[in-house]
Scaffold this motif. Structure first.
Motif, short mmCIF file in Angstrom:
data_model
loop_
_atom_site.label_atom_id
_atom_site.label_comp_id
_atom_site.label_asym_id
_atom_site.label_seq_id
_atom_site.Cartn_x
_atom_site.Cartn_y
_atom_site.Cartn_z
N TYR A 30 0.83 -1.22 0.00
CA TYR A 30 0.00 0.00 0.00
C TYR A 30 0.86 1.25 0.00
N LYS A 31 1.96 1.19 0.74
CA LYS A 31 2.85 2.36 0.82
C LYS A 31 3.83 2.44 -0.34
N GLY A 32 3.74 1.49 -1.27
CA GLY A 32 4.61 1.53 -2.44
C GLY A 32 6.00 0.98 -2.17
N GLY A 33 6.10 0.00 -1.30
CA GLY A 33 7.41 -0.57 -0.98
C GLY A 33 7.82 -1.64 -1.97
N ILE A 34 9.12 -1.88 -2.03
CA ILE A 34 9.64 -2.94 -2.90
C ILE A 34 9.65 -4.24 -2.10
N ILE A 35 9.06 -5.26 -2.70
CA ILE A 35 8.97 -6.55 -2.02
C ILE A 35 9.78 -7.56 -2.81
N LEU A 36 10.63 -8.29 -2.12
CA LEU A 36 11.48 -9.28 -2.78
C LEU A 36 11.14 -10.68 -2.27
N PHE A 37 10.79 -11.56 -3.20
CA PHE A 37 10.55 -12.97 -2.85
C PHE A 37 11.88 -13.69 -2.96
N VAL A 38 12.27 -14.38 -1.90
CA VAL A 38 13.54 -15.11 -1.91
C VAL A 38 13.28 -16.57 -1.60
N SER A 39 13.93 -17.42 -2.37
CA SER A 39 13.81 -18.86 -2.15
C SER A 39 14.98 -19.51 -2.84
N HIS A 40 15.55 -20.52 -2.22
CA HIS A 40 16.60 -21.24 -2.94
C HIS A 40 16.32 -22.73 -2.94
N TYR A 41 15.11 -23.07 -3.36
CA TYR A 41 14.70 -24.45 -3.47
C TYR A 41 14.40 -24.67 -4.96
N PRO A 42 15.27 -25.35 -5.68
CA PRO A 42 15.13 -25.43 -7.14
C PRO A 42 13.76 -25.89 -7.62
N HIS A 68 10.92 -25.10 -6.54
CA HIS A 68 9.88 -24.08 -6.44
C HIS A 68 10.25 -22.76 -7.10
N THR A 69 11.36 -22.75 -7.81
CA THR A 69 11.83 -21.50 -8.44
C THR A 69 10.76 -20.89 -9.32
N LEU A 70 10.15 -21.71 -10.18
CA LEU A 70 9.17 -21.18 -11.13
C LEU A 70 7.95 -20.61 -10.42
N THR A 71 7.47 -21.33 -9.39
CA THR A 71 6.30 -20.88 -8.64
C THR A 71 6.53 -19.50 -8.03
N ALA A 84 4.79 -15.90 -9.09
CA ALA A 84 4.01 -15.15 -8.11
C ALA A 84 4.48 -13.71 -8.05
N ALA A 85 5.81 -13.53 -8.05
CA ALA A 85 6.35 -12.17 -8.00
C ALA A 85 5.98 -11.38 -9.25
N LYS A 86 6.02 -12.05 -10.38
CA LYS A 86 5.68 -11.40 -11.65
C LYS A 86 4.24 -10.93 -11.65
N GLU A 87 3.35 -11.83 -11.17
CA GLU A 87 1.92 -11.48 -11.15
C GLU A 87 1.63 -10.36 -10.16
N ALA A 88 2.43 -10.33 -9.07
CA ALA A 88 2.21 -9.28 -8.07
C ALA A 88 2.82 -7.95 -8.50
N GLY A 89 3.67 -8.00 -9.53
CA GLY A 89 4.36 -6.78 -9.95
C GLY A 89 5.54 -6.44 -9.05
N CYS A 116 2.59 -18.65 -2.14
CA CYS A 116 2.84 -17.69 -3.21
C CYS A 116 1.55 -17.00 -3.62
N ASN A 117 0.46 -17.77 -3.72
CA ASN A 117 -0.83 -17.19 -4.08
C ASN A 117 -1.29 -16.18 -3.03
N LEU A 118 -1.14 -16.55 -1.75
CA LEU A 118 -1.60 -15.69 -0.67
C LEU A 118 -0.81 -14.38 -0.63
N PHE A 119 0.51 -14.48 -0.76
CA PHE A 119 1.32 -13.25 -0.70
C PHE A 119 1.07 -12.38 -1.92
N ARG A 120 0.90 -13.01 -3.07
CA ARG A 120 0.60 -12.26 -4.28
C ARG A 120 -0.74 -11.53 -4.12
N ASP A 121 -1.75 -12.23 -3.58
CA ASP A 121 -3.07 -11.62 -3.38
C ASP A 121 -3.01 -10.49 -2.37
#
Lengths: 182, 259
Positions: free
Chosen positions: B126-138, B140-143, B147-152, B239-244
């Motif tokens: 809401y405040k216009g912050g940058i959100i970074l999704f981090v994961s290093h589990y091969p 789930h990389t695509l998921t 999710a990040a792409k869809e959330a912008g 991923c769906n919940l955080f994106r939503d």
């Protein structure tokens, strides 16, 4: 309604249809008990069932009674974690060692099949020589579980090391009602 | 590798990299200013300012509680943990028990903590912050990246370069704006050790949300969410919940009359 008909007929099976008829005759049908339990049904449905109960007898009577019972179980599904867990498949499974489960292949890499059987982890089995073409992504297979998770303590370590994989033996293709595996 | 990261951070989404101070300090400054304005109104101005509400005054301004139910978590196998032997002592408060050696998470605690985490995400978005999704589990990389792409927003689901947060100005050869929130879908790296991002985010005072499994340490994570981080169904759900939640926050942002 059609779904309920199919489900009850399947679960009943042909020979047990006689059973239902006898059961209905033996157990006293008191409509009052049935109606009070159905407080969550809407009025239309209740009035319809009331009018039907007067005319039905034998199998029809038993069928309406037992179809109501199945409806009740689906409506009363609790959202309490403890109850959900108690009735879950994991608890029902018990000790995973030696249990037969059905899984689905979600990836094939060379000779390896990555199979998901509904546990936390998937298992990896090698493709058998018989019916090689049948083992593709999406096929259902039967497995004998050994471990739900491969994690053991190595010498001198304080914590266990996990492989993030389950261990199972591939028994073969799962037989569905329609087709037979060769 | 570094070029792809810069793409993700800046040019693709057209964000300018000029500010060095984090947005959390900026917003607190702004909130104080607006609070002062609201507290010193004349009677005419008060009626005009009625429409502008402070989202922080509400316990659940974006309605993130409605995004999921306990049954959804249960069906996605969120309550499955690792085995007793890999249990981290700091995870004990979140455990329901262990079934024949397999840890089961208490989903009542998980729902509460997940709601807090989603609420925080929505506020940051809401405040216009940058959100970074981090994961290093091969697996789930695509998921995570989708999710990040869809959330912008942004994702880093590959091997973590330890200069990324702590030495960013040298790496990118210019002033950089670091993420305002890091969502860690898995807090472990493939070597089953704590992901460097957890420590680095704590060093750079970046709040983190982390899905902590029974073998992870929730100490340094701001909003730990105890749950399964290995099953694909669970990861897809997170991923769906955080994106939503992010999209909810952003949609409310567009509703403000003057911004």
């Amino acid at each position: 309604m059609d779904k309920i008909v199919r489900r009850t007929l399947l679960s009943a099976g042909r020979p047990s249809m006689n059973c239902f008829r006898n059961f209905a005759d033996v157990v006293p049908q008191s409509n009052n008990l049935v109606n009070t339990d159905r407080s969550d049904l809407n009025e239309q449905e209740m009035s319809h069932k009331e009018s039907n109960n007067k005319s039905l007898s034998g199998f029809g009577k038993a069928f309406t009674k037992f179809s109501k019972l199945t409806n009740k179980s689906s409506l009363d599904e609790p959202d309490v974690f403890a109850t959900l867990l108690r009735h879950s498949k994991l608890i029902q499974l018990g000790d995973p060692q030696g249990k037969i489960v059905e899984g689905k292949i979600f990836q094939v890499v060379g000779n390896d099949l990555y199979i998901d059987f509904g546990g936390k982890f998937h298992c990896v089995c090698s493709k058998p020589n018989t019916n090689e073409s049948e083992y593709v992504r999406g096929s259902r297979v039967r497995l004998r579980l050994q471990e739900l998770e491969l994690s053991t303590k190595f010498l001198g370590a304080s914590q266990e090391l996990t492989l993030r994989e389950a261990d199972a033996l591939l028994l073969g293709l799962a037989r569905t009602s329609g087709r037979k595996a060769i | 590798m570094i070029r792809t990261i810069t793409n993700r951070f800046s040019w693709k989404f057209g964000r300018c990299l000029t500010q060095t101070c984090s947005i959390t300090s900026d917003t607190s400054h702004c909130q104080n200013a607006t609070a002062l304005k609201v507290n010193q109104p004349t009677e005419l101005k008060e009626s005009e300012l009625k429409e502008i509400t402070n989202p922080l005054r509400f316990p659940d301004y974006f309605g993130v509680r409605n995004l999921f139910r306990l049954k959804d978590l249960f069906d996605a196998k969120v309550h499955y943990g690792h085995k007793d032997g890999t249990l981290h002592p700091n995870m004990k408060p979140y455990i329901f028990g262990s079934r024949l050696g397999h840890i089961i998470f208490d989903l009542d605690k998980t729902t509460e903590l997940l709601q807090d985490a989603l609420n925080f995400t929505a506020h940051i978005a809401y405040k216009g912050g940058i959100i970074l999704f981090v994961s290093h589990y091969p697996q789930h990389t695509l998921t995570v990246e989708n999710a990040a792409k869809e959330a912008g927003e942004y994702a880093h689901a590959r091997e973590w370069d330890f200069h990324l947060l702590t030495n960013s100005e040298k790496i990118y050869k210019g002033v950089t704006r670091l993420p305002d929130l890091i969502i860690m879908v898995s807090t472990l790296n493939p070597q089953m050790q704590e992901h460097t991002a957890v420590r680095d985010a704590a060093k750079m005072c970046i709040p983190t949300i982390g899905i902590v499994d029974s073998n992870s340490n929730p100490n340094l994570i701001t909003y730990p969410v105890p749950g399964n981080d290995d099953s694909p169904t669970a990861v897809q759900l997170y991923c769906n919940l955080f994106r939503d939640a992010i999209l909810l926050g952003k949609s409310k942002k567009s509703e403000i009359p003057s911004s």
